[in-house]
Design a protein around this motif. Structure first.
Motif, mmCIF file in Angstrom:
data_model
loop_
_atom_site.group_PDB
_atom_site.id
_atom_site.type_symbol
_atom_site.label_atom_id
_atom_site.label_comp_id
_atom_site.label_asym_id
_atom_site.label_seq_id
_atom_site.Cartn_x
_atom_site.Cartn_y
_atom_site.Cartn_z
ATOM 1 N N GLU A 54 0.788 -1.412 0.036
ATOM 2 C CA GLU A 54 -0.032 -0.115 -0.043
ATOM 3 C C GLU A 54 0.795 1.219 -0.014
ATOM 4 O OE1 GLU A 54 -3.111 0.581 -0.532
ATOM 5 O OE2 GLU A 54 -3.934 -1.578 -0.063
ATOM 6 N N GLY A 55 1.882 1.212 0.816
ATOM 7 C CA GLY A 55 2.938 2.378 0.830
ATOM 8 C C GLY A 55 3.530 2.494 -0.590
ATOM 9 N N TYR A 56 3.716 1.415 -1.232
ATOM 10 C CA TYR A 56 4.273 1.796 -2.777
ATOM 11 C C TYR A 56 3.274 2.381 -3.620
ATOM 12 C CZ TYR A 56 6.680 0.453 -7.155
ATOM 13 O OH TYR A 56 7.167 0.602 -8.246
ATOM 14 N N LEU A 57 2.067 1.644 -3.644
ATOM 15 C CA LEU A 57 1.095 2.590 -4.385
ATOM 16 C C LEU A 57 0.881 3.930 -3.822
ATOM 17 C CD1 LEU A 57 -0.495 0.051 -6.227
ATOM 18 C CD2 LEU A 57 -2.338 0.711 -4.765
ATOM 19 N N SER A 58 0.786 4.213 -2.885
ATOM 20 C CA SER A 58 0.612 5.737 -2.424
ATOM 21 C C SER A 58 1.767 6.633 -2.856
ATOM 22 C CB SER A 58 0.754 5.754 -0.876
ATOM 23 O OG SER A 58 -0.552 5.294 -0.183
ATOM 24 N N TYR A 59 3.078 6.024 -2.665
ATOM 25 C CA TYR A 59 4.217 6.592 -3.307
ATOM 26 C C TYR A 59 4.124 6.781 -4.903
ATOM 27 C CZ TYR A 59 8.833 6.391 -5.972
ATOM 28 O OH TYR A 59 9.811 6.345 -6.578
ATOM 29 N N GLU A 61 1.099 7.070 -6.254
ATOM 30 C CA GLU A 61 0.277 8.255 -6.644
ATOM 31 C C GLU A 61 0.745 9.659 -6.234
ATOM 32 O OE1 GLU A 61 -2.872 6.529 -4.000
ATOM 33 O OE2 GLU A 61 -3.419 5.199 -5.438
ATOM 34 N N ARG A 62 1.325 9.886 -5.352
ATOM 35 C CA ARG A 62 2.233 10.990 -4.849
ATOM 36 C C ARG A 62 2.959 11.509 -6.093
ATOM 37 N NH1 ARG A 62 2.935 8.390 0.025
ATOM 38 N NH2 ARG A 62 5.225 8.300 -0.309
ATOM 39 N N GLN A 64 2.405 11.268 -8.887
ATOM 40 C CA GLN A 64 1.418 11.630 -10.114
ATOM 41 C C GLN A 64 1.571 10.800 -11.448
ATOM 42 O OE1 GLN A 64 2.247 15.990 -10.456
ATOM 43 N NE2 GLN A 64 0.620 16.387 -8.961
ATOM 44 N N SER A 67 -2.946 6.879 -14.232
ATOM 45 C CA SER A 67 -3.707 5.734 -13.621
ATOM 46 C C SER A 67 -3.554 4.469 -14.189
ATOM 47 C CB SER A 67 -5.195 6.035 -13.334
ATOM 48 O OG SER A 67 -5.406 7.314 -12.582
ATOM 49 N N ILE A 70 -0.193 2.942 -12.846
ATOM 50 C CA ILE A 70 -0.337 2.249 -11.357
ATOM 51 C C ILE A 70 -1.011 1.141 -11.685
ATOM 52 C CG2 ILE A 70 -1.107 2.759 -9.367
ATOM 53 C CD1 ILE A 70 -0.538 5.734 -9.707
ATOM 54 N N PRO A 101 -6.114 1.773 -9.129
ATOM 55 C CA PRO A 101 -6.949 2.992 -9.380
ATOM 56 C C PRO A 101 -8.017 2.760 -10.518
ATOM 57 C CG PRO A 101 -4.851 3.640 -10.147
ATOM 58 C CD PRO A 101 -4.607 2.334 -9.632
#
Length: 294
Positions: A54-59, A61-62, A64, A67, A70, A101
Motif C-alpha cells: 500500500e505504501g508503494y502504491l501511495s508513493y 500516486e504522490r 503523479q 492511473s 499504476i 486506481p
C-alpha cells in the motif's frame, strides 16, 4: 528480491509462453518496486506485506504516475506474488487486497469517413512507392489490424482469391476478410510494385521499405503522417487511428460488436464496446442540429 523476479520472468517465458514485450513490461515494473523497497531497507521479498505494498502504491500516486501506469504495476505485482505463493515461496499472498486506481477510458481519436477517403487518395499510383503505400493504408483500414501486425505479414498470409488475410497477434492468429477495394489495391501492389523493392525470393515479407528491408513502425508512421498532412487532416494521427476508425465506422454502419471484437482481436468485449459511444455521439449531434426544442 531480484532473484525472485528473474525466476518469475523465466517462469513466464518457459511455462506461460508470454511475448517478449510482456516479459519486458513485467520486469521493468517489478524492478522499480524492488528499487523502492531496497531504498527503504527491505531486500527480502518475504518482508513485503500489505502495508508495504500500500505504501508503494501511495508513493506512485504522490508521484503523479498515470492511473494506467499504476494499474499496470499492480497487475505485475499481483502476478509475481501469486506465482510465489503457488510455488510455496511465501506463506501468504500480500497482494490479494491491492486495488488499482480506476482508469478512465478515454475516447480514442477517429477520422470521419470523409477524412479516411481523402487520406487513402493521397498516394501517387504512378509510382511503386505510392502503389505500396496505397496497399498498406487500404489493408490497414479494411481490417483494423495493428500496424505491428501489418508489418509482420508474409506473402502466404494473404489470400486474394478468397478475400482474406491471416493476421498474427503474438502467439495467436485470426482471419480477417477484405473487401474489393482493398483486394484491387493489393493486386496492383503485387503485380506492379513489390518486385521493385525486393528481388525474387529475397524475403517473404508482404511489405518492405524502399531498400527491400523490413519496414519499421517509425518508418510507417512517417509515411502516414506525410499523407495526413497532404490530405489536410488537422488533428494528430497515428497508425492506431485507422484501427480506431475501422472499428467505429463498422459499428456505426450496423456491424455487431462480437464480429468487430473478433476482427480486432480483443480478448475483452468491453474494449470493443468503447467504440459504440461514437454512435451515441453521432446521434446526439444529429438531434441537437435537427430537433426544434433541443
Amino acid at each position: 528480491m531480484d532473484i525472485e523476479i528473474r525466476e518469475f520472468i523465466t517462469y513466464l517465458h518457459n511455462r506461460k509462453r508470454t511475448s517478449h514485450n510482456t516479459e519486458v513490461s513485467y520486469q521493468r515494473d517489478l524492478k522499480k518496486m524492488a528499487v523502492y523497497f531496497a531504498d527503504r531497507g527491505i531486500y527480502d521479498i518475504r518482508d513485503v506485506g500489505e502495508l508495504e505494498l500500500e505504501g508503494y502504491l501511495s508513493y506512485m500516486e504522490r508521484g503523479q504516475f498515470a492511473s494506467s501506469t499504476i494499474s499496470r504495476n499492480v497487475a505485475s505485482i499481483r502476478a509475481l506474488f501469486q506465482y510465489l505463493y503457488q510455488e510455496n515461496r511465501i506463506g501468504r499472498d500480500p497482494s490479494l487486497e491491492l486495488k488499482p486506481p480506476k482508469v478512465e477510458k478515454r475516447m480514442p481519436e477517429i477520422l470521419t469517413v470523409d477524412e479516411v477517403d481523402r487520406l487513402l487518395k493521397q498516394p501517387d499510383l504512378n509510382t511503386p512507392k505510392g502503389i505500396r503505400d496505397s496497399a498498406m493504408l487500404e489493408l490497414l483500414y479494411a481490417t483494423g489490424m495493428r500496424v505491428s501486425e501489418l508489418l509482420r505479414l508474409n506473402l502466404e498470409d494473404l489470400n486474394l482469391r478468397l478475400g482474406y488475410v491471416v493476421c498474427h497477434d503474438e502467439d495467436k492468429e485470426r482471419v480477417i476478410p477484405i473487401g474489393n477495394v482493398c483486394k484491387t489495391a493489393m493486386e496492383k501492389y503485387l503485380k506492379e510494385a513489390r518486385g521493385k523493392f525486393v528481388k525474387e525470393n529475397e524475403t517473404e515479407s508482404l511489405f518492405t521499405n524502399c531498400s527491400g528491408k523490413s519496414m519499421s513502425r517509425q518508418g510507417f508512421w512517417k509515411v502516414l503522417k506525410g499523407y495526413a498532412e497532404e490530405a489536410g487532416i488537422q488533428h494528430d494521427i497515428t497508425p492506431h487511428t485507422l484501427r480506431h476508425s475501422f472499428a467505429a465506422h463498422m459499428l456505426q454502419n450496423g456491424a455487431d460488436v462480437k464480429s468487430v471484437q473478433e476482427m480486432l482481436g480483443h480478448s475483452d468485449i468491453s474494449t470493443t464496446q468503447v467504440y459504440l459511444n461514437f454512435g451515441v455521439a453521432k446521434m446526439r449531434d444529429v438531434y441537437m442540429k435537427a430537433h426544434p426544442r433541443h
